[in-house]
Design a protein around this motif. Sequence first.
Motif, PDB file in Angstrom:
ATOM      1  N   THR A  55      60.545 -46.053  10.298  1.00 46.49           N
ATOM      2  CA  THR A  55      60.619 -47.403   9.733  1.00 46.49           C
ATOM      3  C   THR A  55      59.598 -47.567   8.620  1.00 46.49           C
ATOM      4  O   THR A  55      59.914 -48.010   7.540  1.00 46.49           O
ATOM      5  CB  THR A  55      60.377 -48.455  10.819  1.00 46.49           C
ATOM      6  N   THR A  56      58.358 -47.228   8.919  1.00 45.26           N
ATOM      7  CA  THR A  56      57.325 -47.251   7.875  1.00 45.26           C
ATOM      8  C   THR A  56      56.053 -46.627   8.421  1.00 45.26           C
ATOM      9  O   THR A  56      55.984 -46.261   9.595  1.00 45.26           O
ATOM     10  CB  THR A  56      57.057 -48.683   7.366  1.00 45.26           C
ATOM     11  N   ILE A  57      55.077 -46.476   7.555  1.00 40.87           N
ATOM     12  CA  ILE A  57      53.754 -46.009   7.985  1.00 40.87           C
ATOM     13  C   ILE A  57      52.775 -47.142   7.690  1.00 40.87           C
ATOM     14  O   ILE A  57      52.712 -47.620   6.570  1.00 40.87           O
ATOM     15  CB  ILE A  57      53.314 -44.750   7.213  1.00 40.87           C
ATOM     16  N   THR A  58      52.056 -47.580   8.722  1.00 38.02           N
ATOM     17  CA  THR A  58      51.033 -48.609   8.521  1.00 38.02           C
ATOM     18  C   THR A  58      49.661 -47.947   8.581  1.00 38.02           C
ATOM     19  O   THR A  58      49.380 -47.224   9.527  1.00 38.02           O
ATOM     20  CB  THR A  58      51.123 -49.678   9.629  1.00 38.02           C
ATOM     21  N   ALA A  59      48.850 -48.196   7.578  1.00 33.61           N
ATOM     22  CA  ALA A  59      47.489 -47.668   7.603  1.00 33.61           C
ATOM     23  C   ALA A  59      46.520 -48.810   7.903  1.00 33.61           C
ATOM     24  O   ALA A  59      46.725 -49.937   7.445  1.00 33.61           O
ATOM     25  CB  ALA A  59      47.148 -47.037   6.268  1.00 33.61           C
ATOM     26  N   LEU A  60      45.520 -48.522   8.711  1.00 35.03           N
ATOM     27  CA  LEU A  60      44.518 -49.536   9.078  1.00 35.03           C
ATOM     28  C   LEU A  60      43.140 -48.936   8.933  1.00 35.03           C
ATOM     29  O   LEU A  60      42.952 -47.743   9.175  1.00 35.03           O
ATOM     30  CB  LEU A  60      44.688 -49.936  10.554  1.00 35.03           C
ATOM     31  N   THR A  62      39.846 -49.148  10.785  1.00 36.35           N
ATOM     32  CA  THR A  62      39.264 -49.685  12.017  1.00 36.35           C
ATOM     33  C   THR A  62      37.873 -49.090  12.202  1.00 36.35           C
ATOM     34  O   THR A  62      37.469 -48.209  11.448  1.00 36.35           O
ATOM     35  CB  THR A  62      40.136 -49.326  13.234  1.00 36.35           C
ATOM     36  N   LEU A  69      49.731 -45.581  11.685  1.00 37.29           N
ATOM     37  CA  LEU A  69      50.766 -45.873  12.682  1.00 37.29           C
ATOM     38  C   LEU A  69      52.115 -45.467  12.084  1.00 37.29           C
ATOM     39  O   LEU A  69      52.507 -45.997  11.048  1.00 37.29           O
ATOM     40  CB  LEU A  69      50.791 -47.366  13.019  1.00 37.29           C
ATOM     41  N   HIS A  71      55.838 -45.767  12.610  1.00 40.75           N
ATOM     42  CA  HIS A  71      56.782 -46.525  13.430  1.00 40.75           C
ATOM     43  C   HIS A  71      58.152 -45.863  13.367  1.00 40.75           C
ATOM     44  O   HIS A  71      58.767 -45.828  12.294  1.00 40.75           O
ATOM     45  CB  HIS A  71      56.903 -47.959  12.930  1.00 40.75           C
ATOM     46  N   TYR A 104      56.284 -44.129   1.468  1.00 41.39           N
ATOM     47  CA  TYR A 104      55.298 -44.700   2.391  1.00 41.39           C
ATOM     48  C   TYR A 104      53.983 -43.932   2.283  1.00 41.39           C
ATOM     49  O   TYR A 104      52.901 -44.515   2.311  1.00 41.39           O
ATOM     50  CB  TYR A 104      55.796 -44.663   3.834  1.00 41.39           C
ATOM     51  N   GLU A 107      52.216 -44.762  -0.933  1.00 41.56           N
ATOM     52  CA  GLU A 107      51.574 -46.073  -0.867  1.00 41.56           C
ATOM     53  C   GLU A 107      50.256 -45.998  -0.091  1.00 41.56           C
ATOM     54  O   GLU A 107      49.238 -46.537  -0.529  1.00 41.56           O
ATOM     55  CB  GLU A 107      52.533 -47.069  -0.200  1.00 41.56           C
ATOM     56  N   MET A 111      46.577 -46.794  -1.581  1.00 42.95           N
ATOM     57  CA  MET A 111      45.817 -47.965  -1.125  1.00 42.95           C
ATOM     58  C   MET A 111      44.614 -47.590  -0.258  1.00 42.95           C
ATOM     59  O   MET A 111      43.668 -48.351  -0.165  1.00 42.95           O
ATOM     60  CB  MET A 111      46.722 -48.917  -0.330  1.00 42.95           C
ATOM     61  N   PHE A 112      44.676 -46.451   0.437  1.00 40.71           N
ATOM     62  CA  PHE A 112      43.605 -46.108   1.383  1.00 40.71           C
ATOM     63  C   PHE A 112      42.869 -44.825   1.005  1.00 40.71           C
ATOM     64  O   PHE A 112      42.021 -44.361   1.745  1.00 40.71           O
ATOM     65  CB  PHE A 112      44.176 -45.995   2.806  1.00 40.71           C
TER      66      PHE A 112
END
Lengths: 138, 360
Positions: A55-60, A62, A69, A71, A104, A107, A111-112
């Motif tokens: 679905t996508t990759i979420t970067a955090l 922390t 993540l 998904h 993804y 991006e 961004m990270f």
Amino acid sequence: MTRDEVIRKLVQKFPEPAGTINSMPVDEKVISIELESFHEIITWLQKETPFTHLTTITALKTEAGNTLLYHFWYKQGLTIKVVLPDGVKSIPSLVEQLPGAAYYEREVAEMFGLDFEGHVNLMPLFKDLPAQNTEEPR
Amino acid sequence: MNRVTVPIGPQHPLLKEPMLVLLSMEGEQVMESALRLGYVHRGIERLCQQRTYVQNLHLIERVCGICSHIHTTTFCQGIERLLEVEAPPRAQYLRTLLCELERVHSHLLWLGVLAKHIGFDTIFMYAWRDREIVLDIMEEISGGRVSHAVNIVGGVRIDIDPAHHDTILRRLDDLQAKIEILQEVVEHETSFRARTQQIGYLSSGDIHRYCVVGPVARASGVDIDMRRDAPYGIYSQLNFKVITRSEGDVWARTLVRIDEVLQSLHLCRQTLDDLPRGEISVRSKRRVPSGEVLVRAEAPRGELVYYIQSDGSEKPARVKIRTPTLTTLITIPNQLRGLSLADVSVVISGVDMCVSCADR
């Protein structure tokens, strides 16, 4: 293979902690994995389970470090969580197995400031574009 | 043969929003192509972290100018989940009504754009004329044609009165008759078929490899629709069909979208017929407890995903938005390879991209 079966097999093969994220209508299951087993687990998911839709990759960012993540979706959500150890800025790319991950990853890289090993074109997706619009396609 | 690079964009009559398609051509044939995005990148994910949840509702509405309502609906559902409140049934019906009206508006706008690029101006004029009916209804309900500001955390802001039902239903019937004419033309008109059939082909394997969602995936035979697969709001109580076709070309995408418009009208009628009485919003705590939530919803262009992380403060710690356009843009170089320059416009408009959504 249902999500529960996939999780059971995954935990048998690679004993890793599991958790959940709130989601609708059924909560998203999260499997936390180590960076070392990341490539092997994703390859296994792609080849032997129906969880092939990323679905996508979420970067955090922390306290534990940069967290990614991934998904996945097959009738229900399954998230693979990877925490990058301190000082590690790079993670294997999924583009060869899953071309849909290309944007993804670009991006997240942009961004990270992370690097995806094996990504053929990790050029920024949204910012820092070259000024000339007649350059050769890349 | 020498290769020539043809840039389409960032400003070009073919594109309604700025992006760049670089074509590497041999004569009339496209050999390679590459996309460049970011001309309308506003950094919305980062801006969300600097605003409170209530302020964010207004920011998120502006991610997209066409499907603004589904963005706030998805965001509100996520926050409501974290707050452990549920919007009252009447609010959920009203949200769904607007979501489906928005789908009709988005698909008709797209049909007009595609027809314009093919040179079929009659469909363009008819589709955009019919779209006005939906825009008028939305304006009467919310006061806005594209930005509705209807959603609030815990429900909706605006109610509709019973006298309004009948006029809406009458106009939906009128719209249905008009769309059936468009459907007939698109399905049987030789010139339309000649320009769209076997153009922009994507196999179901391509759809799986590129993780494509929405009408583009459904036109290639991949049966995926979050309204049915992960039913949110009241969709599990409503009766509708998920439209799929197997051809995988621009023609199939057109027919899938027109059929979806008819299904959306059917859903609008159901929501109006079954609209329960009662409150339209519930009060909730001001402070969102810490936690994380992932919300999937079906926007007009496909699956829309919000990931929201709260650290217990009044601003979200992270908001991640994955819009459906990003999944379809990645397939454009594949679709363009080997086509002639004249078909480029059909492919680019055929995927129904929303660059503002993709850039955020």
